[in-house]
Design a protein around this motif. Structure first.
Motif, short mmCIF file in Angstrom:
data_model
loop_
_atom_site.label_atom_id
_atom_site.label_comp_id
_atom_site.label_asym_id
_atom_site.label_seq_id
_atom_site.Cartn_x
_atom_site.Cartn_y
_atom_site.Cartn_z
N VAL A 109 0.72 -1.01 -0.25
CA VAL A 109 -0.21 -0.16 0.60
C VAL A 109 0.84 1.44 -0.25
CG1 VAL A 109 -1.40 1.14 0.89
CG2 VAL A 109 -1.70 -0.59 1.82
N LEU A 110 0.75 1.94 -0.89
CA LEU A 110 1.57 3.48 -0.77
C LEU A 110 0.59 4.34 0.13
CD1 LEU A 110 2.89 3.18 -4.91
CD2 LEU A 110 3.71 2.70 -2.86
N THR A 111 -0.24 4.84 -0.81
CA THR A 111 -1.45 5.86 -0.14
C THR A 111 -2.15 5.45 0.22
OG1 THR A 111 -1.93 7.13 -2.13
CG2 THR A 111 0.49 7.42 -1.28
N PHE A 112 -3.69 5.38 0.86
CA PHE A 112 -4.68 5.53 1.21
C PHE A 112 -5.38 7.09 2.08
CE2 PHE A 112 -8.77 4.40 3.69
CZ PHE A 112 -9.52 4.38 2.40
N ASN A 113 -6.58 7.89 0.99
CA ASN A 113 -7.14 8.74 1.73
C ASN A 113 -8.22 8.36 2.50
OD1 ASN A 113 -8.29 10.82 2.61
ND2 ASN A 113 -7.42 12.22 0.53
N ALA A 114 -8.30 8.42 3.38
CA ALA A 114 -10.05 7.96 4.37
C ALA A 114 -10.65 8.85 3.63
CB ALA A 114 -9.53 8.29 5.62
N GLN A 115 -11.08 10.22 3.24
CA GLN A 115 -11.79 11.42 3.63
C GLN A 115 -12.72 10.69 1.72
OE1 GLN A 115 -10.15 14.72 3.61
NE2 GLN A 115 -9.80 15.09 6.08
N LEU A 116 -11.25 10.74 0.81
CA LEU A 116 -12.17 9.96 -0.13
C LEU A 116 -12.15 8.98 -0.50
CD1 LEU A 116 -8.94 12.34 -2.57
CD2 LEU A 116 -11.95 12.77 -1.84
N ASP A 117 -12.09 7.68 0.38
CA ASP A 117 -11.78 6.42 0.59
C ASP A 117 -11.13 5.75 -0.64
OD1 ASP A 117 -13.08 4.17 2.35
OD2 ASP A 117 -14.58 4.10 0.34
N GLU A 118 -10.12 6.37 -0.80
CA GLU A 118 -9.38 5.95 -2.01
C GLU A 118 -7.93 5.81 -2.24
OE1 GLU A 118 -10.19 8.10 -5.45
OE2 GLU A 118 -9.05 9.47 -5.72
N GLY A 119 -7.22 5.02 -2.57
CA GLY A 119 -5.93 4.49 -2.01
C GLY A 119 -4.92 4.43 -3.26
N SER A 120 -3.38 3.99 -2.98
CA SER A 120 -2.90 2.80 -4.11
C SER A 120 -2.45 1.72 -3.93
CB SER A 120 -2.15 4.30 -4.55
OG SER A 120 -1.17 4.80 -4.24
N ILE A 121 -1.60 0.97 -4.60
CA ILE A 121 -0.93 -0.15 -4.60
C ILE A 121 0.34 -0.46 -5.60
CG2 ILE A 121 -0.71 -2.71 -3.98
CD1 ILE A 121 -3.78 -2.25 -3.11
N SER A 122 1.56 -0.36 -4.63
CA SER A 122 2.35 -1.25 -5.74
C SER A 122 2.70 -2.52 -5.97
CB SER A 122 3.24 -0.19 -5.13
OG SER A 122 4.87 -0.52 -6.40
N GLY A 123 2.30 -2.41 -7.34
CA GLY A 123 1.95 -4.36 -7.07
C GLY A 123 3.93 -5.15 -7.59
N GLU A 124 3.65 -6.17 -7.37
CA GLU A 124 5.40 -6.62 -7.53
C GLU A 124 5.59 -6.59 -8.92
OE1 GLU A 124 3.20 -11.67 -7.88
OE2 GLU A 124 4.88 -10.58 -6.00
N TRP B 37 -11.29 -2.82 -0.02
CA TRP B 37 -10.58 -3.03 1.45
C TRP B 37 -10.68 -4.36 2.36
CZ3 TRP B 37 -4.98 -2.78 2.49
CH2 TRP B 37 -4.66 -3.42 3.85
N LYS B 38 -10.92 -5.43 2.44
CA LYS B 38 -11.68 -6.79 3.56
C LYS B 38 -10.73 -7.18 4.70
CE LYS B 38 -13.40 -7.38 -0.77
NZ LYS B 38 -14.74 -6.46 -1.03
N GLU B 39 -10.50 -6.13 5.66
CA GLU B 39 -10.22 -5.82 6.33
C GLU B 39 -10.58 -4.82 7.85
OE1 GLU B 39 -7.90 -9.03 6.80
OE2 GLU B 39 -7.27 -9.75 5.20
N GLN B 40 -10.21 -5.88 8.52
CA GLN B 40 -11.06 -4.69 10.07
C GLN B 40 -10.02 -3.68 9.93
OE1 GLN B 40 -11.82 -7.54 13.36
NE2 GLN B 40 -13.46 -8.28 11.82
N LEU B 41 -8.71 -3.82 10.58
CA LEU B 41 -7.54 -2.32 10.41
C LEU B 41 -7.61 -2.20 9.05
CD1 LEU B 41 -4.26 -4.69 10.75
CD2 LEU B 41 -5.71 -3.14 12.25
N ALA B 42 -7.80 -0.71 9.35
CA ALA B 42 -7.51 0.36 7.58
C ALA B 42 -6.71 0.73 6.65
CB ALA B 42 -7.82 2.07 8.57
N PRO B 43 -6.84 0.39 6.03
CA PRO B 43 -5.35 0.40 4.62
C PRO B 43 -4.22 2.09 5.63
CG PRO B 43 -7.61 0.85 3.86
CD PRO B 43 -7.65 0.90 4.90
N ALA B 44 -3.03 1.46 5.25
CA ALA B 44 -2.17 2.11 5.88
C ALA B 44 -0.45 2.00 5.07
CB ALA B 44 -1.55 2.10 7.50
N ARG B 45 -0.08 2.72 4.98
CA ARG B 45 1.34 3.45 3.85
C ARG B 45 2.49 2.07 4.68
NH1 ARG B 45 3.90 7.33 1.00
NH2 ARG B 45 6.07 6.23 0.90
N ASP B 46 2.94 0.86 3.28
CA ASP B 46 3.83 -0.21 3.90
C ASP B 46 2.98 -1.05 3.98
OD1 ASP B 46 5.97 1.31 3.05
OD2 ASP B 46 6.25 2.63 4.73
N LEU B 47 1.75 -1.31 4.18
CA LEU B 47 0.47 -2.57 4.49
C LEU B 47 1.63 -3.80 2.72
CD1 LEU B 47 -2.23 -1.97 5.96
CD2 LEU B 47 0.07 -2.59 7.40
#
Length: 136
Positions: free
Chosen positions: A5-20, A32-42
């Motif tokens: 996970v690179l970024t996640f903006n909770a206000q806009l409810d969108e983010g970006s992921i760097s794929g392998e 997002w299917k987890e209970q933890l909120a998306p955060a950078r470097d996950l």
């Protein structure tokens, strides 16, 4: 596909992921299917849809403990607002004086009104001090 996970903006409810594969994939919070909120470097596992967006995003199972540790450490280090909860009247007034010539950002409502109250009190005390000096 796996990624980070690179970024996640909770206000806009969108983010970006760097794929392998080195590409960036956007995603919506609803994917997002987890209970933890998306955060950078996950570290996450996701599927890419026809539009090139990440869907069905899950934390990688072997790094969930590491992800929770990173998330809890970020919560502890991002605490200027938590620190301000313990401020008193004098702390708010001094914060405003320290940031008087700092023209970046904005003052919080609480900071503004405490400083205004500080100015009013100083305005009442100063004439009284001058009055006492002249007559005593």
């Amino acid at each position: 596909m796996k990624g980070t996970v690179l970024t996640f903006n909770a206000q806009l409810d969108e983010g970006s992921i760097s794929g392998e594969d080195g590409k960036r994939y956007s995603f919506f919070g609803s994917e997002w299917k987890e209970q933890l909120a998306p955060a950078r470097d996950l570290q996450v596992d996701f599927v890419v849809n026809d539009l090139g967006q990440a869907t069905a995003i899950y934390l990688v199972s072997f790094s969930q403990q590491t992800a929770r540790e990173k998330l809890s450490s970020k919560v502890q280090t991002n605490s200027p607002l938590d620190e301000e909860e313990n401020y008193g009247f004098f702390d708010w007034a001094m914060k405003c004086l320290r940031n008087y010539v700092n023209f970046s950002g904005r003052a919080r409502r609480k900071e503004y009104w405490y400083f205004y109250l500080f100015q009013i009190l100083v305005g009442f005390i100063e004439p009284y001090r001058v009055f006492r000096r002249d007559f005593y």
